[in-house]
Design a protein around this motif. Structure first.
Motif, PDB file in Angstrom:
ATOM      1  N   ASP A 214      -2.474  -0.205  11.952  1.00 36.26           N
ATOM      2  CA  ASP A 214      -3.890  -0.018  12.298  1.00 36.26           C
ATOM      3  C   ASP A 214      -4.441   1.252  11.654  1.00 36.26           C
ATOM      4  OD1 ASP A 214      -3.616  -2.270  13.818  1.00 36.26           O
ATOM      5  OD2 ASP A 214      -3.799  -1.257  15.761  1.00 36.26           O
ATOM      6  N   PHE A 215      -3.628   2.327  11.679  1.00 35.14           N
ATOM      7  CA  PHE A 215      -4.056   3.600  11.083  1.00 35.14           C
ATOM      8  C   PHE A 215      -4.373   3.417   9.600  1.00 35.14           C
ATOM      9  CE2 PHE A 215      -2.960   7.429   8.671  1.00 35.14           C
ATOM     10  CZ  PHE A 215      -3.849   8.336   9.240  1.00 35.14           C
ATOM     11  N   GLU A 216      -3.493   2.701   8.877  1.00 30.88           N
ATOM     12  CA  GLU A 216      -3.710   2.514   7.440  1.00 30.88           C
ATOM     13  C   GLU A 216      -4.969   1.701   7.162  1.00 30.88           C
ATOM     14  OE1 GLU A 216       0.020   1.068   5.891  1.00 30.88           O
ATOM     15  OE2 GLU A 216       0.882   3.086   5.925  1.00 30.88           O
ATOM     16  N   LYS A 217      -5.313   0.777   8.061  1.00 30.38           N
ATOM     17  CA  LYS A 217      -6.550  -0.009   7.908  1.00 30.38           C
ATOM     18  C   LYS A 217      -7.778   0.841   8.182  1.00 30.38           C
ATOM     19  CE  LYS A 217      -4.882  -4.386   9.583  1.00 30.38           C
ATOM     20  NZ  LYS A 217      -4.969  -5.258  10.746  1.00 30.38           N
ATOM     21  N   LYS A 218      -7.690   1.736   9.179  1.00 26.80           N
ATOM     22  CA  LYS A 218      -8.852   2.502   9.621  1.00 26.80           C
ATOM     23  C   LYS A 218      -9.069   3.806   8.868  1.00 26.80           C
ATOM     24  CE  LYS A 218      -8.648   0.555  14.250  1.00 26.80           C
ATOM     25  NZ  LYS A 218      -8.446   0.800  15.669  1.00 26.80           N
TER      26      LYS A 218
ATOM     27  N   MET B 240       0.842  -1.209   0.000  1.00 28.00           N
ATOM     28  CA  MET B 240       0.000   0.000   0.000  1.00 28.00           C
ATOM     29  C   MET B 240       0.871   1.251   0.000  1.00 28.00           C
ATOM     30  SD  MET B 240      -3.005   0.892   2.655  1.00 28.00           S
ATOM     31  CE  MET B 240      -3.781   2.470   2.616  1.00 28.00           C
ATOM     32  N   GLU B 241       0.518   2.180  -0.846  1.00 27.22           N
ATOM     33  CA  GLU B 241       1.302   3.416  -0.982  1.00 27.22           C
ATOM     34  C   GLU B 241       0.875   4.436   0.067  1.00 27.22           C
ATOM     35  OE1 GLU B 241       1.644   6.921  -4.217  1.00 27.22           O
ATOM     36  OE2 GLU B 241       1.527   4.896  -5.033  1.00 27.22           O
ATOM     37  N   LYS B 242       1.879   5.119   0.642  1.00 22.74           N
ATOM     38  CA  LYS B 242       1.613   6.141   1.657  1.00 22.74           C
ATOM     39  C   LYS B 242       1.164   7.420   0.958  1.00 22.74           C
ATOM     40  CE  LYS B 242       4.831   8.711   3.799  1.00 22.74           C
ATOM     41  NZ  LYS B 242       4.618  10.009   4.371  1.00 22.74           N
ATOM     42  N   ASN B 243      -0.085   7.826   1.180  1.00 21.88           N
ATOM     43  CA  ASN B 243      -0.601   9.031   0.523  1.00 21.88           C
ATOM     44  C   ASN B 243      -1.025  10.082   1.546  1.00 21.88           C
ATOM     45  OD1 ASN B 243      -2.774   7.650   1.500  1.00 21.88           O
ATOM     46  ND2 ASN B 243      -4.004   7.790  -0.352  1.00 21.88           N
ATOM     47  N   TYR B 244      -0.489   9.989   2.768  1.00 24.82           N
ATOM     48  CA  TYR B 244      -0.793  10.953   3.822  1.00 24.82           C
ATOM     49  C   TYR B 244       0.520  11.454   4.401  1.00 24.82           C
ATOM     50  CZ  TYR B 244       0.048   6.681   6.419  1.00 24.82           C
ATOM     51  OH  TYR B 244       0.610   5.526   6.888  1.00 24.82           O
ATOM     52  N   ASP B 245       0.466  12.624   5.024  1.00 20.16           N
ATOM     53  CA  ASP B 245       1.668  13.227   5.574  1.00 20.16           C
ATOM     54  C   ASP B 245       1.326  13.972   6.856  1.00 20.16           C
ATOM     55  OD1 ASP B 245       4.400  13.605   5.488  1.00 20.16           O
ATOM     56  OD2 ASP B 245       4.372  14.370   3.440  1.00 20.16           O
ATOM     57  N   LEU B 246       2.342  14.471   7.528  1.00 21.05           N
ATOM     58  CA  LEU B 246       2.161  15.207   8.774  1.00 21.05           C
ATOM     59  C   LEU B 246       1.271  16.430   8.541  1.00 21.05           C
ATOM     60  CD1 LEU B 246       3.171  14.986  11.698  1.00 21.05           C
ATOM     61  CD2 LEU B 246       4.979  16.557  11.097  1.00 21.05           C
TER      62      LEU B 246
END
Length: 65
Positions: A50-54, A1-7
């Motif tokens: 867990d964050f990526e799932k939710k 899964m690609e990270k598409n979120y940031d701080l």
């Protein structure tokens, strides 16, 4: 899964917070991710997995300086 979120991005989770809002700001990133409810200010820390799932989607990207 690609990270598409940031701080400092504002994200929507699959389940809304009990206060009624579903807008969360990412305030810490590492092995664990801490998010803060934009309505009541409640903070939750959870493992990245867990964050990526939710997480449902990114609502607003943080402003680049």
């Amino acid at each position: 899964m690609e990270k598409n979120y940031d701080l400092n991005d504002i994200v929507e989770m699959k389940k809304p917070h009990p206060c009624g809002a579903n807008r969360w700001q990412i305030i810490r990133m590492g092995m664990d991710i801490r998010i803060k409810c934009t309505q009541c200010g409640h903070m939750v820390m959870m493992p990245r997995r867990d964050f990526e799932k939710k997480m449902k989607k990114v609502l607003e990207k943080a402003v680049e300086n």
